[in-house]
Design a protein around this motif. Structure first.
Motif, PDB file in Angstrom:
ATOM      1  N   THR A  49      23.179  -3.723 -19.180  1.00  0.00           N
ATOM      2  CA  THR A  49      23.865  -3.103 -18.041  1.00  0.00           C
ATOM      3  C   THR A  49      23.411  -3.754 -16.738  1.00  0.00           C
ATOM      4  OG1 THR A  49      22.157  -1.400 -17.893  1.00  0.00           O
ATOM      5  CG2 THR A  49      24.093  -0.888 -19.223  1.00  0.00           C
ATOM      6  N   ASP A  50      24.184  -3.504 -15.679  1.00  0.00           N
ATOM      7  CA  ASP A  50      23.789  -3.956 -14.335  1.00  0.00           C
ATOM      8  C   ASP A  50      23.044  -2.826 -13.632  1.00  0.00           C
ATOM      9  OD1 ASP A  50      25.666  -2.103 -13.472  1.00  0.00           O
ATOM     10  OD2 ASP A  50      27.201  -3.592 -13.008  1.00  0.00           O
ATOM     11  N   PRO A  51      22.569  -3.038 -12.413  1.00  0.00           N
ATOM     12  CA  PRO A  51      21.789  -1.986 -11.731  1.00  0.00           C
ATOM     13  C   PRO A  51      22.517  -0.669 -11.548  1.00  0.00           C
ATOM     14  CG  PRO A  51      21.450  -4.104 -10.639  1.00  0.00           C
ATOM     15  CD  PRO A  51      22.540  -4.309 -11.644  1.00  0.00           C
ATOM     16  N   THR A  52      23.866  -0.668 -11.582  1.00  0.00           N
ATOM     17  CA  THR A  52      24.622   0.579 -11.420  1.00  0.00           C
ATOM     18  C   THR A  52      24.825   1.315 -12.741  1.00  0.00           C
ATOM     19  OG1 THR A  52      26.780  -0.495 -11.735  1.00  0.00           O
ATOM     20  CG2 THR A  52      25.852  -0.474  -9.489  1.00  0.00           C
ATOM     21  N   ASN A  77      29.440  -7.516 -26.236  1.00  0.00           N
ATOM     22  CA  ASN A  77      30.875  -7.221 -26.284  1.00  0.00           C
ATOM     23  C   ASN A  77      31.318  -6.517 -25.015  1.00  0.00           C
ATOM     24  OD1 ASN A  77      29.950  -4.603 -26.528  1.00  0.00           O
ATOM     25  ND2 ASN A  77      30.374  -4.469 -28.723  1.00  0.00           N
ATOM     26  N   GLU A  78      32.543  -5.983 -25.018  1.00  0.00           N
ATOM     27  CA  GLU A  78      33.095  -5.347 -23.820  1.00  0.00           C
ATOM     28  C   GLU A  78      32.282  -4.141 -23.381  1.00  0.00           C
ATOM     29  OE1 GLU A  78      37.112  -4.434 -24.700  1.00  0.00           O
ATOM     30  OE2 GLU A  78      37.804  -6.523 -24.679  1.00  0.00           O
ATOM     31  N   ALA A  79      31.579  -3.520 -24.334  1.00  0.00           N
ATOM     32  CA  ALA A  79      30.745  -2.368 -23.988  1.00  0.00           C
ATOM     33  C   ALA A  79      29.334  -2.780 -23.606  1.00  0.00           C
ATOM     34  CB  ALA A  79      30.697  -1.393 -25.163  1.00  0.00           C
ATOM     35  N   GLY A  80      29.097  -4.087 -23.557  1.00  0.00           N
ATOM     36  CA  GLY A  80      27.770  -4.578 -23.209  1.00  0.00           C
ATOM     37  C   GLY A  80      26.769  -4.483 -24.342  1.00  0.00           C
ATOM     38  N   ALA A  81      27.255  -4.191 -25.552  1.00  0.00           N
ATOM     39  CA  ALA A  81      26.361  -3.979 -26.697  1.00  0.00           C
ATOM     40  C   ALA A  81      26.159  -5.267 -27.490  1.00  0.00           C
ATOM     41  CB  ALA A  81      26.929  -2.892 -27.598  1.00  0.00           C
ATOM     42  N   TYR A  82      25.010  -5.338 -28.134  1.00  0.00           N
ATOM     43  CA  TYR A  82      24.709  -6.450 -29.041  1.00  0.00           C
ATOM     44  C   TYR A  82      23.907  -5.912 -30.217  1.00  0.00           C
ATOM     45  CZ  TYR A  82      19.854  -6.387 -27.413  1.00  0.00           C
ATOM     46  OH  TYR A  82      18.575  -6.015 -27.144  1.00  0.00           O
ATOM     47  N   THR A  83      24.043  -6.565 -31.365  1.00  0.00           N
ATOM     48  CA  THR A  83      23.267  -6.212 -32.565  1.00  0.00           C
ATOM     49  C   THR A  83      22.988  -7.493 -33.329  1.00  0.00           C
ATOM     50  OG1 THR A  83      24.298  -4.028 -32.740  1.00  0.00           O
ATOM     51  CG2 THR A  83      23.199  -4.879 -34.704  1.00  0.00           C
ATOM     52  N   THR A  84      21.764  -7.689 -33.699  1.00  0.00           N
ATOM     53  CA  THR A  84      21.383  -8.889 -34.444  1.00  0.00           C
ATOM     54  C   THR A  84      21.724  -8.728 -35.919  1.00  0.00           C
ATOM     55  OG1 THR A  84      19.160  -8.102 -35.007  1.00  0.00           O
ATOM     56  CG2 THR A  84      19.443  -9.216 -32.876  1.00  0.00           C
ATOM     57  N   PRO A  85      21.825  -9.819 -36.636  1.00  0.00           N
ATOM     58  CA  PRO A  85      21.836  -9.720 -38.106  1.00  0.00           C
ATOM     59  C   PRO A  85      20.436  -9.329 -38.567  1.00  0.00           C
ATOM     60  CG  PRO A  85      21.744 -12.009 -37.422  1.00  0.00           C
ATOM     61  CD  PRO A  85      21.950 -11.206 -36.169  1.00  0.00           C
ATOM     62  N   LYS A 102      19.684 -12.231 -12.505  1.00  0.00           N
ATOM     63  CA  LYS A 102      18.432 -12.852 -12.904  1.00  0.00           C
ATOM     64  C   LYS A 102      18.288 -12.758 -14.432  1.00  0.00           C
ATOM     65  CE  LYS A 102      15.994 -11.499  -8.663  1.00  0.00           C
ATOM     66  NZ  LYS A 102      14.833 -10.756  -8.120  1.00  0.00           N
ATOM     67  N   ALA A 103      17.722 -13.793 -15.036  1.00  0.00           N
ATOM     68  CA  ALA A 103      17.480 -13.742 -16.486  1.00  0.00           C
ATOM     69  C   ALA A 103      16.413 -12.696 -16.784  1.00  0.00           C
ATOM     70  CB  ALA A 103      17.039 -15.110 -16.992  1.00  0.00           C
ATOM     71  N   ALA A 104      16.608 -11.958 -17.837  1.00  0.00           N
ATOM     72  CA  ALA A 104      15.653 -10.919 -18.237  1.00  0.00           C
ATOM     73  C   ALA A 104      14.951 -11.362 -19.513  1.00  0.00           C
ATOM     74  CB  ALA A 104      16.370  -9.588 -18.442  1.00  0.00           C
ATOM     75  N   LEU A 105      13.648 -11.225 -19.544  1.00  0.00           N
ATOM     76  CA  LEU A 105      12.842 -11.590 -20.723  1.00  0.00           C
ATOM     77  C   LEU A 105      12.046 -10.387 -21.172  1.00  0.00           C
ATOM     78  CD1 LEU A 105      11.544 -13.547 -22.762  1.00  0.00           C
ATOM     79  CD2 LEU A 105       9.903 -14.179 -20.971  1.00  0.00           C
ATOM     80  N   ARG A 106      12.229 -10.016 -22.408  1.00  0.00           N
ATOM     81  CA  ARG A 106      11.443  -8.917 -22.983  1.00  0.00           C
ATOM     82  C   ARG A 106      10.651  -9.481 -24.147  1.00  0.00           C
ATOM     83  NH1 ARG A 106      13.789  -3.060 -23.159  1.00  0.00           N
ATOM     84  NH2 ARG A 106      13.714  -3.648 -20.977  1.00  0.00           N
ATOM     85  N   SER A 107       9.335  -9.444 -24.051  1.00  0.00           N
ATOM     86  CA  SER A 107       8.456 -10.036 -25.067  1.00  0.00           C
ATOM     87  C   SER A 107       7.678  -8.961 -25.811  1.00  0.00           C
ATOM     88  CB  SER A 107       7.482 -11.019 -24.407  1.00  0.00           C
ATOM     89  OG  SER A 107       6.692 -10.368 -23.424  1.00  0.00           O
ATOM     90  N   ASP A 120      17.426  -1.798 -24.839  1.00  0.00           N
ATOM     91  CA  ASP A 120      18.408  -1.872 -23.753  1.00  0.00           C
ATOM     92  C   ASP A 120      17.827  -2.697 -22.607  1.00  0.00           C
ATOM     93  OD1 ASP A 120      20.098  -0.257 -25.207  1.00  0.00           O
ATOM     94  OD2 ASP A 120      19.393   1.595 -24.259  1.00  0.00           O
ATOM     95  N   VAL A 121      18.682  -3.474 -21.966  1.00  0.00           N
ATOM     96  CA  VAL A 121      18.232  -4.360 -20.894  1.00  0.00           C
ATOM     97  C   VAL A 121      19.095  -4.120 -19.653  1.00  0.00           C
ATOM     98  CG1 VAL A 121      17.902  -6.759 -20.173  1.00  0.00           C
ATOM     99  CG2 VAL A 121      17.493  -6.097 -22.555  1.00  0.00           C
ATOM    100  N   THR A 122      18.437  -3.973 -18.501  1.00  0.00           N
ATOM    101  CA  THR A 122      19.132  -3.850 -17.217  1.00  0.00           C
ATOM    102  C   THR A 122      18.908  -5.133 -16.423  1.00  0.00           C
ATOM    103  OG1 THR A 122      18.843  -1.441 -17.174  1.00  0.00           O
ATOM    104  CG2 THR A 122      19.336  -2.536 -15.082  1.00  0.00           C
ATOM    105  N   LEU A 123      20.001  -5.822 -16.071  1.00  0.00           N
ATOM    106  CA  LEU A 123      19.913  -7.083 -15.340  1.00  0.00           C
ATOM    107  C   LEU A 123      19.870  -6.807 -13.839  1.00  0.00           C
ATOM    108  CD1 LEU A 123      22.489  -9.291 -17.285  1.00  0.00           C
ATOM    109  CD2 LEU A 123      19.997  -9.230 -17.550  1.00  0.00           C
ATOM    110  N   ALA A 124      19.016  -7.562 -13.153  1.00  0.00           N
ATOM    111  CA  ALA A 124      18.925  -7.456 -11.705  1.00  0.00           C
ATOM    112  C   ALA A 124      19.772  -8.544 -11.060  1.00  0.00           C
ATOM    113  CB  ALA A 124      17.468  -7.586 -11.253  1.00  0.00           C
ATOM    114  N   VAL A 125      20.376  -8.226  -9.938  1.00  0.00           N
ATOM    115  CA  VAL A 125      21.212  -9.191  -9.233  1.00  0.00           C
ATOM    116  C   VAL A 125      20.342 -10.322  -8.692  1.00  0.00           C
ATOM    117  CG1 VAL A 125      22.803  -9.546  -7.297  1.00  0.00           C
ATOM    118  CG2 VAL A 125      22.885  -7.423  -8.623  1.00  0.00           C
ATOM    119  N   GLY A 126      20.799 -11.555  -8.883  1.00  0.00           N
ATOM    120  CA  GLY A 126      20.049 -12.700  -8.393  1.00  0.00           C
ATOM    121  C   GLY A 126      20.496 -13.963  -9.080  1.00  0.00           C
ATOM    122  N   ALA A 127      19.764 -15.051  -8.843  1.00  0.00           N
ATOM    123  CA  ALA A 127      20.095 -16.337  -9.458  1.00  0.00           C
ATOM    124  C   ALA A 127      19.602 -16.367 -10.894  1.00  0.00           C
ATOM    125  CB  ALA A 127      19.467 -17.483  -8.655  1.00  0.00           C
TER     126      ALA A 127
END
Length: 410
Positions: A49-52, A77-85, A102-107, A120-127
């Motif tokens: 998702t985005d900040p909103t 997808n259109e709902a912003g969802a993803y699932t791995t195999p 901005k790229a998000a990294l979760r380790s 779930d990942v929230t992306l921040a506005v930026g380069a």
């Protein structure tokens, strides 16, 4: 003729080599698709998702195994969802990027067997050149699956001693830590120490648990569906998961719980180990009947492990793609009669009521009517040992004569 024979021989051997090479390459190519069908995997799912709070469609999600370097690339997808195999167990890093954010990294995301990990990942506005890193944390509440389970990883095998079932180190001994697990009542037979034989989980029926190894069922606690396989090798186990209630549809026909073993996986670094566990009666205590001698005991459990990337020089480089892990374990067990009361085979003397070999004292002496001193025996001819205790409640008598020839009962 000799030349023709040699030529024919060469011609026959060449297709065999080609067949082996083709078979090996086919195995490499199909390995990932075959593994994807196994149940010893975990999934990572989430919403970007985005900040909103609005869904971000078309974001690129990269899920990378920190040990093997294998990277799974997904698109939301259109709902912003993803699932791995299905992913092999281990620690993963998740990178999410999209234009305008901005790229998000979760380790440090830990994937466990038969679990769906929500990230779930929230992306921040930026380069896109900027990165926001978040350290992954273990889920306190699993909201994606309804089953009730308990997981033990390889650290327990490293830190805690493994209970020996007479001659075998049992991977299933960690079930002793499982809440609700009730082992069988000790019966003096060391073969059952640490075993799940005749055990039960959460008050279920005995012998009603089913075992899986890398997603394949290998039977029940009793006989393991005639495979007679008691447990996987301890050195090959990465994780043990016990599912007790609210089973998923992939299980379903056992009432007593499911035990899932997952084997270790190779990494990008070639690594291995060698081990030897031994037992010897020279190290054992004498026991209750110590002066009668120790039970002969020789036990050697030895083997090796090796894992790493599949590399064929100038042909195939499996780094970040294909890996292997091998564990070969041998057990050599030699023993005399086990000292437990449930394992003592009666000798002919025992069957005749003569247990004198179990005593450590000397045979008592008695004086005959003619004054001779001989080894003492009872009326039936059995030896009387010094310090022996006889049942005072016995009322049976044996007719004999005293020194004057008078009949008496003793």
């Amino acid at each position: 003729m000799p030349k023709e024979t040699a030529l024919v021989g060469e011609t026959m051997r060449t297709p065999n080599r080609v067949a082996w090479l083709v078979g090996f390459v086919a195995w490499i190519c199909l390995a990932s698709s075959v593994q994807a069908q196994r149940a010893d995997r975990g999934l990572v799912t989430g919403i970007v998702t985005d900040p909103t709070g609005s869904a971000v469609a078309g974001a690129t999600v990269k899920v990378r195994n920190d040990s093997t370097g294998v990277e799974t690339v997904l698109t939301t997808n259109e709902a912003g969802a993803y699932t791995t195999p299905p992913l092999i167990l281990g620690t993963y890093s998740i990178t999410v990027d999209h234009a305008g954010f901005k790229a998000a990294l979760r380790s440090g995301v830990q994937v466990m067997g038969a679990e769906t990990i929500r990230q779930d990942v929230t992306l921040a506005v930026g380069a896109v050149s900027e990165t926001v890193e978040v350290k992954g944390e273990a889920e306190t509440l699993n909201t994606t699956t309804a089953d009730v389970s308990h997981t033990v990883d390889e650290n327990y095998y490293k830190a805690l001693p493994v209970i020996m079932g007479a001659d075998v180190r049992l991977a299933e001994s960690v079930l002793q830590m499982q809440p609700g697990y009730l082992p069988m009542k000790p019966n003096g037979d060391p073969m059952f120490r640490g075993s799940q034989f005749n055990s039960r989980i959460n008050g279920g029926q005995t012998r009603a648990t089913e075992n899986f190894f890398d997603g394949a069922a290998f039977g029940y606690a009793s006989g393991h569906q005639q495979s007679q396989e008691s447990a996987p090798s301890v050195e090959a186990v990465q994780e043990v998961k016990v599912i007790t209630t609210s089973y998923l549809a992939q299980y379903g026909h056992t009432s007593g719980g499911f035990i899932e073993y997952t084997s270790k996986s190779g990494t990008n670094t070639l690594h291995g180990s060698a081990y030897e566990y031994f037992g010897n009666d020279a190290l054992n205590a004498a026991g209750f009947f110590g002066k009668a001698g120790k039970t002969p005991y020789r036990n050697n459990d030895f083997g090796f492990t090796v894992g790493g990337p599949v590399v064929i020089p100038k042909v195939y480089d499996g780094h970040n793609k294909t890996h292997f892990f091998v564990n070969i374990d041998w057990t050599r067990f030699r023993s005399g009669v086990l000292p437990g009361f449930g394992n003592t085979t009666p000798t002919d003397a025992f069957k005749a009521g003569n247990f004198s070999s179990l005593l450590t004292g000397n045979q008592a002496k008695m004086t005959l009517c003619d004054g001779r001193v001989v080894n003492a025996v009872d009326a039936l001819g059995n030896p009387i040992m010094e310090g022996a205790i006889y049942n005072p409640l016995v009322t049976a008598t044996v007719p004999t004569t005293d020194c004057k020839g008078n009949p008496v009962n003793v």
